[in-house]
Design a protein around this motif. Structure first.
Motif, PDB file in Angstrom:
ATOM      1  N   PRO C  52     115.907 104.281  -1.014  1.00 63.57           N
ATOM      2  CA  PRO C  52     117.152 104.547  -0.962  1.00 63.57           C
ATOM      3  C   PRO C  52     117.393 102.804  -0.629  1.00 63.57           C
ATOM      4  O   PRO C  52     118.625 101.935  -2.015  1.00 63.57           O
ATOM      5  N   LEU C  56     120.244 100.751  -3.753  1.00 63.60           N
ATOM      6  CA  LEU C  56     121.597  99.868  -3.043  1.00 63.60           C
ATOM      7  C   LEU C  56     121.084  98.755  -3.284  1.00 63.60           C
ATOM      8  O   LEU C  56     121.993  97.666  -4.125  1.00 63.60           O
ATOM      9  N   ARG C  88     117.376 112.829  -0.103  1.00 63.10           N
ATOM     10  CA  ARG C  88     118.178 111.232   0.332  1.00 63.10           C
ATOM     11  C   ARG C  88     118.824 111.070  -0.205  1.00 63.10           C
ATOM     12  O   ARG C  88     120.342 109.993   0.296  1.00 63.10           O
ATOM     13  N   GLU C  90     121.225 112.818  -1.182  1.00 60.55           N
ATOM     14  CA  GLU C  90     122.247 113.946  -0.571  1.00 60.55           C
ATOM     15  C   GLU C  90     123.226 113.001   0.515  1.00 60.55           C
ATOM     16  O   GLU C  90     124.167 112.503   0.284  1.00 60.55           O
ATOM     17  N   LEU C  91     122.023 112.026   0.923  1.00 60.13           N
ATOM     18  CA  LEU C  91     122.269 111.959   2.355  1.00 60.13           C
ATOM     19  C   LEU C  91     123.245 109.866   1.474  1.00 60.13           C
ATOM     20  O   LEU C  91     124.257 109.285   2.251  1.00 60.13           O
ATOM     21  N   LEU C  92     122.284 109.382   0.737  1.00 59.11           N
ATOM     22  CA  LEU C  92     123.023 108.387   0.192  1.00 59.11           C
ATOM     23  C   LEU C  92     124.499 108.355  -0.507  1.00 59.11           C
ATOM     24  O   LEU C  92     125.054 107.568  -0.716  1.00 59.11           O
ATOM     25  N   ARG C  94     126.838 110.312   0.894  1.00 57.17           N
ATOM     26  CA  ARG C  94     127.716 110.444   1.613  1.00 57.17           C
ATOM     27  C   ARG C  94     128.058 109.050   2.104  1.00 57.17           C
ATOM     28  O   ARG C  94     129.213 108.533   2.381  1.00 57.17           O
ATOM     29  N   THR C  95     126.751 108.378   2.198  1.00 49.31           N
ATOM     30  CA  THR C  95     126.968 106.880   2.830  1.00 49.31           C
ATOM     31  C   THR C  95     127.931 105.729   1.910  1.00 49.31           C
ATOM     32  O   THR C  95     128.570 104.694   2.330  1.00 49.31           O
ATOM     33  N   GLN C  98     131.444 105.996   1.732  1.00 48.68           N
ATOM     34  CA  GLN C  98     131.541 105.585   2.674  1.00 48.68           C
ATOM     35  C   GLN C  98     132.393 103.918   2.800  1.00 48.68           C
ATOM     36  O   GLN C  98     133.165 103.287   3.391  1.00 48.68           O
ATOM     37  N   MET C  99     131.480 103.166   2.153  1.00 49.57           N
ATOM     38  CA  MET C  99     131.470 102.253   1.246  1.00 49.57           C
ATOM     39  C   MET C  99     132.596 101.915   0.221  1.00 49.57           C
ATOM     40  O   MET C  99     132.663 100.694  -0.808  1.00 49.57           O
ATOM     41  N   GLY C 100     132.502 103.017  -0.140  1.00 52.83           N
ATOM     42  CA  GLY C 100     134.076 102.780  -1.399  1.00 52.83           C
ATOM     43  C   GLY C 100     133.269 102.742  -2.876  1.00 52.83           C
ATOM     44  O   GLY C 100     133.245 102.411  -3.422  1.00 52.83           O
ATOM     45  N   ILE C 101     131.906 103.305  -2.703  1.00 51.78           N
ATOM     46  CA  ILE C 101     131.537 103.552  -4.164  1.00 51.78           C
ATOM     47  C   ILE C 101     131.992 105.586  -4.938  1.00 51.78           C
ATOM     48  O   ILE C 101     131.662 105.663  -3.493  1.00 51.78           O
ATOM     49  N   GLU C 102     132.123 105.451  -5.979  1.00 50.11           N
ATOM     50  CA  GLU C 102     132.316 106.280  -5.819  1.00 50.11           C
ATOM     51  C   GLU C 102     130.686 107.148  -5.906  1.00 50.11           C
ATOM     52  O   GLU C 102     130.467 106.305  -7.148  1.00 50.11           O
TER      53      GLU C 102
END
Lengths: 678, 338, 182
Positions: C52, C56, C88, C90-92, C94-95, C98-102
Motif C-alpha cells: 500500500p 500512497l 489489500r 479492498e482495504l486501501l 476504503r481508507t 476516507q481521506m477524500g480520494i475518490e
C-alpha cells in the motif's frame, strides 16, 4: 563515491524511433539527468546487436561506469543480453536495468509528442530505481543426482527411462497397482492403429527391470520439503497385503478369490475383478493388490482363500503401509488426466441410457483382452450394433462445461469410426463441430475413414433419446442434431452411441500442485514457465511437468514432453550445481518481532518460525521472490532484493518527476511538460 | 564552598509543550524522585508546566546556549511554530518528545478536515451557543490597541516538519522508565562517560515492534472478523488479540513500552509510532491486516473489512501528519482555507 | 480567433506483475494494440508485492490514479499471491475514500499473459474514467513546506480552484454551514 551512469536509448530501427524522438530523449537524458549521475547518454540503431553491446562494454571500461540503463525493448527479451554484456566488461550484471520504451510506449501510442514525453518518464523512473540496485550474486546450490518421477503413465515412463539410461537413479511413484496409465487401457492408437499395449508394455517392462529405477506402485507422495537440488520427499507405500519378496505373480490368489468387485478403474465399470487382483495381465509389477474395503477377511474375518492357496505363502494380512523418505535433486510430475464426466450432460443420457458409452469404455470394448473380448457389442454383451453414432466435443468447447479443446478427441472419434466399421460393418455417423487433425498423417487418416464409408455430420448434438417419434426409431437411440452444412434438423436413429468426452485435470490436481509448490490454472492444468518457450518447466525450480498434466495432448506430444523433462533434469545433474536468481526475501532478525503475520503467506513454505527465538526466517533457496511477505511485514523487517522498497519507491518518484517540472517549462523540442490542467 | 562562589555552570535544559495535552509533562514528572537528579544535573531554563518563565529570557540567550530542548506537543499554531524555531536557534540538541512532536499523534487526525470544517464543527454545533456565528480571528482591535492571537495553522505539523530535529523519543506519552533511561544517557554523554547517539536516532524505544514484548501466544494468522471489545471476558487472555479479531496495532508499532496495553487485554493503538525505516505506518498496518484476512472473494473480504469502521482512524490514529498523504483532501484544497 | 481548451491529461501509475499483466502489456505492444499514453507501468514480480505504501506514494507524488494488475485469481504464478493483492486493494480503497480520494482512482484489473487487447481496453477505460474525475493534485509529496503561505503557493501552482471543500467524511456538514450563516 558518486555514481557514473550510462544511458542508452535504442532506435530498434524505426520500431521505437518512428514514434519516439530518440535523439531528443537521449539529449534530454544527458542534460537533465546529469545531476542524477548520468555521465554518458547515447542512442543507437540496435542496442542488442554486437556493436550495441560493444558500445556499452567500451563505456563501462573507458568511462568507468558504475551503472547502466538501457531504454529499448521488453526486459523479457533482452535483460539477460545487456546484463551479460555488463558482466563481460567487469560490471556486476545486476547493476544494469532495461526499461521498455517499445512494447510499452512506441508500439502502443500514436501521439508522438506524448510518446516521447512518456519515454523520458520511463527512463527517469528506471534511473531512480537503478540508483538503488545492489550488486547481487546468484545463489549456488548442489544438485542431488537422484530424480523423482510422479506418475507411471507413458509420460513418466519415457522420462524415467531416459534419465535411468543416462546412468542416474530414478524413483517412480504410481498411485495405481500398476504403471501404464490411461494408455494401457486403449486398444489401438491413431493414426497408425498400433496396438497400444504392444507399444507400451515393452517400455513398462523396461521400467520394471531397470537397475536404475526404483518403482513404487500403489504409492503416493505425502510431503515434499526442501528445494531444487535438495528435495526430501516422503512417500507412503500402501499395504498390498502381499509380500513382494515371496510373490511370483502366479495368479492363483485372484483366480480362486470368491469375491467379485466392479472394476471402476481399469475396466471403467464394465466388468468385475476380484478383491485381490492385478489390474491387467501385463501389469508391472505383477504383484497383486488386496482391496481391503471389499475383502471378506477384512470385513468378516473369514475366507482367507488366497492365503491358504498361495504356494509361496506371500499373503500377509498384517502388512502395514510403509512411509519412507527419499532425497532427490529434481522432480517430474506426470500425473495425467481424468476424463470429463459425461453424466453431467443429461441430454446425452450417459448413465441413464444403456447403450451410451464413453471413449474409455469403448476402448475397453474394442480391446481383445477387454470385457467383450474385443467384440463391439451393446451393453447386453451380445447384440452387435448395426448403426453407431460417435459424438465429438462432449463437454469441450462448451461455455457450460470446459471452454478448451481437448486436442485428441477428433482423431479418437475418427479412429472409433474406423474400428466399428472394421469389426461390425455398421453404419457409423460422427457428429462434430470442427475436425481437428493437426498431427502427422492425421488428415490422411480422416480422409481414409471417410472413404471407408464413415458419415461425418457437422453439428453439435442436441439430444439423445430412446423415445421414438418417427417410424424406424423403435428400440433405437435417436440423435437429434442440426446438420449445419445441409441446413436442416436431423434425427439419426442408432443402436449405440459413443461419446468423446474432453480431458480434464485430475480431480485432486490443485492439492497435488500445492504439495509440490507449483501453480495450477483455474481449470486445474499445471502452469508451465512459458507456454511457448518452456513448456516442461514450472515456476518452481527443480519441479518439471510432462504430459497431460500440463494440458490435453496426444501420445507423441506426451512422449516428447517426457523426454524433454528428462533432458532438462539430466542437464542439471551433470552440471552438479544450479545457480538461482538472487531475487529473494530475507528477514532482519533484530527487527522481527515474531508477530507471525508472514508465516501463512508463502505457498512455497519458505517462511519458517523459530519458536526458541520467536522470529521468522525466509529460507533463501525455497524463496521464489514474489515479494508478498516483503509487502506484508508490518514492521518492515523483511526486505527483498531486486524489488526492494527503495527501488520501487524511487521508480515511482522518477516516473512522476516530469510532472513536477515548473509549469511552462519546455524542453528544446518545444514540448510542454505534462502538468495537471483544469 | 563559600556561599558567594559561583557553582560550575550546569548544562541548560528546556522543556516545552507546544500543541500539547500535558501528558508528556506528567510522564516526565512520573520519574518520581529522579526529578531531583534532573534538577541537579541541569539548569532548567524553560518548563512552563512547573515553573515560571518568560519567552524574553529565552530570546536573550545566546544561540546554542541551551544544551538540550525537549519539545512535546504538535506544531498547531503560529505560537508553537515560533517557539519551535526560537528554541531551535537557542539549542544545541533538539528532541521531538512524545508522539505529537514526532508524528502528530491523535490531534494529527484534524488534518482530515480543513480549518473551516474544524471551526464549523467547534463553533456551530447544537451544543454551542453561538447565535452570531462568531469565528476566531487573529486580530482584534480593542480601544487600547490591536490584539494578536497566534493563527491556527491550516494543517497540523510535527516538529521535524518545522525545524531540524536531532533525536526523537516516541510514545503517547513516552514511558517514564524510558524517559529516565534517556535522561541518564544524555547526562552520561555530556559527562563524556557515554556515547552520544547518532543524529536522527530514536531514543527510549526498542528496535522491533510491540509483539516482541508481548507475552501472548501467537500462531499463523487467519483473521475472519474484526470486532470491538464489548465484553473483555469473551477474549482469551493468553492468545494474540489480533488472532481473536481485535484490531491490535502491535505488529506495526515500535517496541519500548513493554506491551502494557495487550497485557491487560486492550489492543495496542500504536502510540509508539512506526518501526525503524518505515515510510508510512498506516500502509504497513493495512498491508499486514489485509494479507491475513481469511477470505478470497470480494464480497467475503468486504464483510470482514466492514468490521473496521474507521480505517483512517485505525491505521493513522497517531501518524497521519507524517504519513505519505499527510491528511485528507479537504485539508489541502484552497490551502486548507475556506 | 479560436481558443483551444486544453484537455486534462491524467497521469496514471500502473503496477503489473512479471508473469501475467506485464506480459499482457508486452503482448499489446507486439500486437500494436493502441491505448492512451497516460499510464506509466512499473514491473513487480507479483501483484502480491504490491505494498500500500506504493499506492500512497504514487498519489502523494502527483499521480491522478493508480492501477493494480495481476494474474486472474486461480492463475497466479506464485499460486495465490494475487489474492493478497485483492485484499489489500479492498482495504486501501476504503481508507483513501476516507481521506477524500475518490475510490475510482484506485483500480484493480486482472489480465492473463494472453490478454493484451483486454488490458489495453481496460487501460483506455480507466484513463477516461480518471479524466472525468479531474486532476488529484495532491501537494503532499516533495513540494516543500506546509505552512499556510507554502500551501497557498503550492496550491496556486497546481491551479487550485476556489470554492469550498467537497462533501467528504468528516467534512462540511450542511447543517453547520447553514447555522453559521444565520
Amino acid at each position: 563515491m558518486a555514481e557514473r551512469i550510462g544511458v542508452y536509448v535504442c532506435h530498434c530501427g524505426t520500431n521505437i524511433a518512428g514514434v519516439v524522438d530518440v535523439k531528443e530523449v537521449t539529449r534530454w537524458a544527458g542534460e537533465r539527468l546529469r545531476e542524477r549521475g548520468v555521465v554518458v547518454a547515447r542512442d543507437y540503431d540496435f542496442m542488442c546487436s554486437s556493436l550495441g553491446q560493444d558500445m556499452v562494454e567500451k563505456d563501462i571500461k573507458e568511462q568507468k561506469l558504475t551503472r547502466v540503463l538501457v531504454a529499448a525493448c521488453s526486459p523479457h527479451l533482452h535483460e539477460k543480453t545487456f546484463r551479460t554484456a555488463c558482466q563481460r566488461a567487469g560490471l556486476n550484471p545486476y547493476l544494469c536495468e532495461l526499461v521498455s520504451i517499445r512494447e510499452q510506449d512506441a508500439w502502443v501510442h500514436t501521439d508522438k509528442a506524448a510518446a516521447t514525453e512518456k519515454a523520458k518518464a520511463i527512463i527517469w523512473g528506471g534511473l531512480e530505481r537503478l540508483i538503488h540496485h545492489e550488486p547481487l550474486e546468484p545463489l549456488h546450490v548442489p544438485v542431488d543426482a537422484d530424480t523423482l518421477v510422479v506418475g507411471g503413465g507413458i509420460a513418466g515412463i519415457q522420462a524415467a527411462l531416459e534419465i535411468a539410461d543416462a546412468g542416474f537413479q530414478v524413483y517412480m511413484v504410481e498411485r495405481e497397482p500398476s504403471i501404464g496409465g490411461h494408455m494401457a487401457q486403449f486398444d489401438k492408437t491413431f493414426p497408425t492403429l498400433d496396438c497400444a499395449a504392444c507399444i507400451l508394455t515393452p517400455r513398462m517392462v523396461a521400467v520394471g527391470t531397470h537397475p536404475k529405477i526404483k518403482l513404487h506402485t500403489w504409492s503416493e507422495v505425502e510431503k515434499v520439503e526442501g528445494y531444487v537440488g535438495n528435495f526430501e520427499v516422503t512417500i507412503r507405500q500402501k499395504a498390498r497385503y502381499v509380500n513382494t519378496e515371496l510373490c511370483t505373480g502366479c495368479g492363483i490368489c485372484w483366480q480362486k478369490c470368491p469375491k467379485k468387485v466392479t472394476d471402476d478403474v481399469y475396466e471403467v465399470g464394465l466388468t468385475t475383478r476380484k478383491a485381490i487382483y492385478t489390474p491387467f495381465p501385463q501389469a508391472v509389477p505383477i504383484y497383486p493388490v488386496l482391496d481391503k474395503d471389499n475383502c471378506t477377511y477384512f470385513e468378516k474375518g473369514t475366507c482367507k482363500a488366497c492365503e491358504k492357496l498361495c504356494p509361496t505363502g506371500a499373503i500377509d494380512f498384517e502388512q502395514q503401509d510403509e512411509v519412507f523418505t527419499v532425497s532427490v535433486g529434481n522432480i517430474i510430475l506426470a500425473t495425467g488426466y481424468d476424463l470429463f464426466d459425461a453424466s453431467v450432460i443429461p441430454q446425452y443420457g450417459y448413465g441413464r441410457l444403456d447403450n451410451v458409452f464413453t471413449s474409455l469404455e469403448f476402448e475397453r470394448i474394442c480391446n481383445a483382452a477387454g470385457p467383450t473380448s474385443g467384440n463391439v457389442v451393446l451393453r447386453d454383451g451380445k447384440t452387435v450394433p448395426k448403426s453407431v453414432g460417435i459424438i465429438h466435443c462432449v463437454g469441450s468447447r462448451d461455455a457450460n462445461y470446459n471452454r478448451y479443446c481437448s486436442a485428441i478427441c477428433c482423431m479418437q472419434s475418427i479412429k472409433y469410426a474406423h474400428l466399428v466399421m472394421e469389426r461390425t460393418g455398421a453404419e457409423v455417423h460422427n457428429f462434430y463441430i470442427d475436425i481437428r487433425t493437426p498431427g502427422k498423417d492425421y488428415e490422411e487418416f480422416y480422409e481414409r475413414v471417410q472413404e471407408e464409408g464413415g458419415h461425418f455430420i457437422r453439428g453439435k448434438v442436441a439430444d439423445i433419446s430412446d423415445v421414438p417419434r418417427l417410424p424406424g426409431e423403435e428400440g433405437k437411440l435417436v440423435i437429434q442434431v442440426e446438420d449445419t452444412l445441409a441446413g436442416r434438423q436431423r434425427r439419426v436413429p442408432v443402436d449405440m452411441v459413443v461419446l468423446s468426452p474432453g480431458l480434464q485435470a485430475r480431480h485432486d490436481s490443485a492439492e497435488v500442485a500445492k504439495l509440490f509448490g507449483i501453480s495450477c490454472s483455474a481449470a486445474g492444468w499445471y502452469i508451465e514457465k512459458h507456454p511457448k518457450l518452456d513448456p516442461v518447466s514450472t515456476m518452481t525450480e527443480g519441479v518439471f511437468i510432462a504430459g497431460c498434466v500440463q494440458g490435453p495432448k496426444g501420445i507423441p506430444e506426451t512422449v516428447a514432453q517426457g523426454a524433454a523433462a528428462a533432458a532438462r533434469v539430466v542437464g542439471r545433474i551433470q552440471q552438479g550445481e544450479i545457480a538461482l536468481e538472487p531475487i529473494r526475501a530475507s528477514v532482519n532478525e533484530e527487527a522481527c518481532s515474531g508477530c507471525r503475520i508472514c508465516n501463512g503467506l508463502c505457498p512455497f513454505n519458505a517462511i519458517v518460525f523459530h519458536e526458541d527465538r520467536a522470529v521468522s526466517e525466509v529460507v533463501s533457496a525455497l524463496c521464489q521472490g514474489c515479494g508478498t511477505c516483503v509487502a506484508a511485514c508490518p514492521a518492515g523487517a523483511i526486505s527483498g532484493t531486486g524489488f526492494s522498497n527503495e527501488q520501487v519507491l524511487a521508480q515511482i518518484e522518477g516516473l512522476l518527476m516530469l510532472n513536477k517540472e515548473p509549469p511552462g517549462s519546455t524542453d528544446d523540442a518545444g514540448l510542454a511538460t505534462t502538468g495537471a490542467k483544469a | 564552598m563559600s556561599p558567594t562562589a559561583k557553582p560550575a555552570a550546569k548544562p541548560k535544559l528546556a522543556i516545552f509543550g507546544a500543541g500539547s495535552c500535558g501528558g508528556c509533562d506528567v510522564a516526565i514528572a512520573n520519574i518520581y524522585e529522579h526529578i531531583v537528579e534532573v534538577g541537579d544535573a541541569f539548569e532548567i531554563v524553560l518548563w512552563p508546566t512547573i515553573m515560571d518563565g518568560k519567552y524574553a529570557d529565552i530570546e536573550a540567550l545566546a544561540d546554542g546556549d541551551i544544551t538540550i530542548a525537549l519539545i512535546n506537543g504538535s506544531m498547531r499554531t503560529e505560537e508553537t511554530v515560533h517557539l519551535a524555531k526560537l528554541l531551535r536557534r537557542k539549542s544545541k540538541l533538539m528532541v521531538a518528545f512524545g508522539s505529537c512532536a514526532s508524528e502528530g499523534c491523535i490531534p494529527g487526525l484534524a488534518n482530515l478536515s480543513s480549518r473551516r470544517e474544524i471551526f464549523d464543527t467547534v463553533y456551530a454545533t447544537d451544543s454551542t451557543d453561538n447565535p452570531d456565528g462568531v469565528r476566531p480571528t487573529w486580530e482584534y482591535k480593542a480601544p487600547e490597541g490591536t490584539l494578536h492571537l497566534p493563527e491556527f495553522e491550516p494543517q497540523l505539523r510535527t516538529l521535524e516538519q518545522v525545524v531540524d530535529v536531532d533525536y526523537v523519543i516516541p510514545g503517547c506519552p513516552p514511558e517514564s522508565e524510558q524517559i529516565w533511561a534517556v535522561l541518564q544517557a544524555v547526562v552520561a554523554a555530556l559527562n563524556g562517560t557515554g556515547p552520544l547517539p547518532p543524529k536522527g536516532s530514536v531514543l527510549g524505544a526498542g528496535t522491533s515492534t510491540v509483539c516482541d514484548e508481548c507475552d501472548r501466544k501467537r500462531d499463523v494468522k487467519r483473521i475472519d472478523r474484526f470486532v470491538r471489545i464489548t465484553d473483555q471476558a469473551a477474549f482469551d487472555p493468553e492468545i494474540c488479540l489480533l488472532e481473536q479479531g481485535l484490531p491490535c496495532n502491535g505488529p506495526a508499532t515500535r517496541s519500548g513500552c513493554g506491551a502494557l496495553c495487550p497485557a491487560v487485554g486492550a489492543p495496542c493503538i500504536g502510540c509508539y509510532g512506526a518501526a525503524e525505516g518505515v515510510v508510512d505506518y498506516g500502509a504497513r498496518l493495512m498491508s499486514a491486516y489485509a494479507s491475513v484476512i481469511s477470505a478470497d472473494k470480494t464480497d467475503e473480504i468486504d464483510t470482514i473489512l466492514d468490521g473496521i469502521v474507521d480505517p483512517a482512524g485505525q491505521f493513522y490514529r497517531f501518524s497521519l501528519a507524517t504519513s505519505l498523504l499527510r491528511g485528507g483532501r479537504s485539508a489541502w484544497k484552497n490551502g486548507g482555507e475556506e | 480567433m479560436t481558443t483551444e481548451i486544453a484537455t486534462f491529461e491524467p497521469v496514471i501509475i500502473g503496477f503489473t506483475c512479471n508473469w501475467c499483466s506485464y506480459r499482457a502489456a508486452d503482448l499489446a505492444g507486439t500486437a500494436r494494440v493502441k491505448y492512451p499514453p497516460n499510464i506509466r507501468l512499473i514491473r513487480l514480480m507479483c501483484s502480491g508485492r504490491l505494498d500500500p505504501t506504493f499506492v500512497l506514494k504514487a498519489f502523494a507524488e502527483g499521480a491522478d490514479a493508480v492501477m493494480i494488475s495481476g494474474c486472474h485469481p486461480g492463475e497466479c504464478h506464485y499460486i495465490e499471491q494475487n489474492i493478497k493483492a485483492l485484499r489489500r486493494f479492498e482495504l486501501l480503497r476504503r481508507t483513501i475514500q476516507q481521506m477524500g480520494i475518490e475510490p475510482e482512482r484506485l483500480q484493480l484489473v486482472w489480465a492473463s499473459a494472453a490478454e493484451g487487447t483486454r488490458l489495453a481496453n481496460e487501460i483506455a477505460r480507466v484513463t477516461e474514467e480518471v479524466r472525468a474525475l479531474g486532476p488529484l493534485n495532491w501537494p503532499a509529496g516533495r513540494n516543500g513546506h506546509l505552512d499556510a503561505a507554502g500551501l497557498e503557493a503550492a496550491w496556486e501552482a497546481t491551479g487550485g480552484e476556489p470554492g469550498g471543500p467537497p462533501e467528504t467524511p468528516g467534512g462540511e456538514n450542511p447543517e453547520h454551514a447553514a447555522e453559521a450563516k444565520r
